[in-house]
Design a protein around this motif. Structure first.
Motif, mmCIF file in Angstrom:
data_model
loop_
_atom_site.group_PDB
_atom_site.id
_atom_site.type_symbol
_atom_site.label_atom_id
_atom_site.label_comp_id
_atom_site.label_asym_id
_atom_site.label_seq_id
_atom_site.Cartn_x
_atom_site.Cartn_y
_atom_site.Cartn_z
ATOM 1 N N THR A 102 0.431 -1.479 0.324
ATOM 2 C CA THR A 102 0.095 -0.106 0.283
ATOM 3 C C THR A 102 1.106 1.345 0.198
ATOM 4 O OG1 THR A 102 -0.058 -0.904 1.870
ATOM 5 C CG2 THR A 102 -2.526 -0.150 0.642
ATOM 6 N N SER A 119 0.385 4.648 0.673
ATOM 7 C CA SER A 119 0.203 5.239 1.384
ATOM 8 C C SER A 119 1.222 5.341 2.821
ATOM 9 C CB SER A 119 -1.199 5.344 1.952
ATOM 10 O OG SER A 119 -1.945 4.390 2.725
ATOM 11 N N GLY A 120 0.885 3.700 3.026
ATOM 12 C CA GLY A 120 2.065 3.346 4.707
ATOM 13 C C GLY A 120 3.358 3.490 3.757
ATOM 14 N N SER A 121 3.617 3.140 2.792
ATOM 15 C CA SER A 121 5.290 3.149 2.409
ATOM 16 C C SER A 121 6.226 4.432 2.070
ATOM 17 C CB SER A 121 5.136 2.918 0.627
ATOM 18 O OG SER A 121 4.700 4.083 -0.139
ATOM 19 N N SER A 122 7.609 3.688 1.403
ATOM 20 C CA SER A 122 8.393 5.025 2.303
ATOM 21 C C SER A 122 8.429 6.176 0.396
ATOM 22 C CB SER A 122 9.692 4.584 1.963
ATOM 23 O OG SER A 122 10.393 3.697 3.514
ATOM 24 N N SER A 150 6.375 7.876 0.634
ATOM 25 C CA SER A 150 5.794 9.206 1.240
ATOM 26 C C SER A 150 7.093 10.178 1.959
ATOM 27 C CB SER A 150 4.752 9.704 2.140
ATOM 28 O OG SER A 150 5.370 8.031 3.186
ATOM 29 N N LYS A 151 8.244 9.044 1.766
ATOM 30 C CA LYS A 151 9.171 9.529 2.394
ATOM 31 C C LYS A 151 10.196 10.510 0.894
ATOM 32 C CE LYS A 151 9.527 6.389 5.991
ATOM 33 N NZ LYS A 151 10.145 5.113 6.849
ATOM 34 N N THR A 197 11.553 1.759 -5.164
ATOM 35 C CA THR A 197 10.825 1.089 -4.757
ATOM 36 C C THR A 197 10.414 -0.110 -4.935
ATOM 37 O OG1 THR A 197 9.585 3.107 -3.802
ATOM 38 C CG2 THR A 197 7.862 0.966 -3.636
#
Ligand code: NCD
Length: 334
Positions: free
Chosen positions: A90, A92-95, A97-98, A105
């Motif tokens: 998912t 949204s909970g992955s890197s 967003s970093k 990825t």
């Protein structure tokens, strides 16, 4: 990896792809082979219920960047029915967003020893990009409005299962053709198998330019209904539109919803399809969605068969034998 047994058919000759990215570039024979493989899996799994172990030891990653109910669940179940492990990624909970790039990825997931990636993304061409960077099978589960090959295949599979050969059948694709990846994959698959395709919807969603591909374009559902053997009713993809392509949903439904009244003017054996999610009262009324000619839930079951076939063809026997060339080695389903 369990050894194949003799009672089932061998890995089909004629499949030479590592990935399933679209139907546009497949030949009619390759599309038939995908459909035949799906049919064999449907039979071998007792209607998609029984488990096999042909993909035991394989890991499939679902990389979904857009919402999904049917497609993601269907890929997960199909992989599990064949004995593979499944990881749901998912965003949204992955890197991501970093600040990690999409390719980085994916390469990190690949480094964990996976065998195939099932990807859905709002940007057309994302699966094609991944296929250039990864050394695992890539399956397109919908790239923006471009293509959704397994949906096209499962729609065609469902029609073929009910009425046999597609050649000569008249199939109406009705609705938001401009933004529908389902419409595009259906169009390529159907035309290659010899069906006559009619694209129908308001002029703002169905350009006359489609005629250049040899398909018919109509803006009048009432005029085409009596001629069709199959109607595939597509959702209005509001999430892909900046402005409303028609004055109101009510007006759209008045002109383009498949209703019981329209059904009365259709051939008795007209088949009704919809990829889902359906919006009852917009592209199809509830009584038509649930009528005996509706294949909507059969499509969902057949989606499992198609995805089992696709997963097996893209990450099955080739890896088992250590073969890295595009063409899979001979093997057997079970
Ligand atoms: C389709 C999709 O996501 O493109 N649905 C699906 O995969 N079952 C069609 C749609 O969303 O309307």
């Amino acid at each position: 990896m369990p050894h194949p047994t003799a009672e089932h058919e061998p890995f089909p000759a004629g499949w030479s792809h590592r990935h399933l990215l679209d139907l546009e570039r497949l030949s009619p024979d390759e599309i038939r082979l995908l459909l035949d493989t799906a049919a064999r899996f449907k039979e071998a799994t007792d209607g998609c219920r029984k488990k096999l172990s042909v993909l035991a030891g394989r890991t499939i990653v679902n990389l979904f960047f857009e919402n999904s109910t049917r497609t993601r669940t269907s890929f997960s179940l199909a992989a599990r029915r064949l004995g593979a492990d499944v990881v749901d990624f998912t965003a949204s909970g992955s890197s991501l967003s970093k600040g990690e790039s999409f390719i980085d990825t994916a390469k990190n997931l690949e480094a964990m020893g996976i065998d195939a990636v099932v990807v859905r993304h709002s940007t057309p061409g994302t699966p094609h990009l991944l296929a250039q960077h990864l050394d695992v099978g890539v399956i397109n589960a919908g790239d923006g409005p471009h293509e959704h090959p397994t949906q096209g295949l499962l729609d065609i599979f469902s029609i073929r299962e009910r009425r046999g050969d597609l050649a000569g059948a008249t199939v109406g694709l009705v609705g938001d053709i401009a933004h529908s990846r389902t419409a595009r994959s259906n169009l390529w698959g159907l035309v290659k198998l010899g069906a006559k395709v009619i694209l129908c919807g308001p002029p703002t969603l169905v350009s006359h330019r489609w005629r250049e591909l040899g398909v018919e374009v109509s803006h009048d559902l009432d005029a085409i209904v009596p001629r069709c053997d199959v109607l595939n009713l597509l959702r209005i993809q509001f999430e892909r539109q900046n402005t409303r392509p028609f004055p109101s949903v009510r007006e759209y439904a008045h002109l383009y919803a498949m209703t019981k009244d329209r059904l009365k003017r259709a051939k008795k054996d007209l088949l009704i399809l919809a990829p889902g999610p359906i919006n009852r009262g917009v592209e199809v009324t509830a009584d038509v969605a649930d009528c005996p000619q509706s294949l909507i839930l059969d499509q969902v079951t057949n989606g499992l068969a198609v995805r089992m076939g696709v997963l097996w063809l893209t990450c099955g026997p080739r890896v088992a034998t250590g073969e890295t060339a595009a063409r899979p080695a001979a093997g057997r389903i079970v």
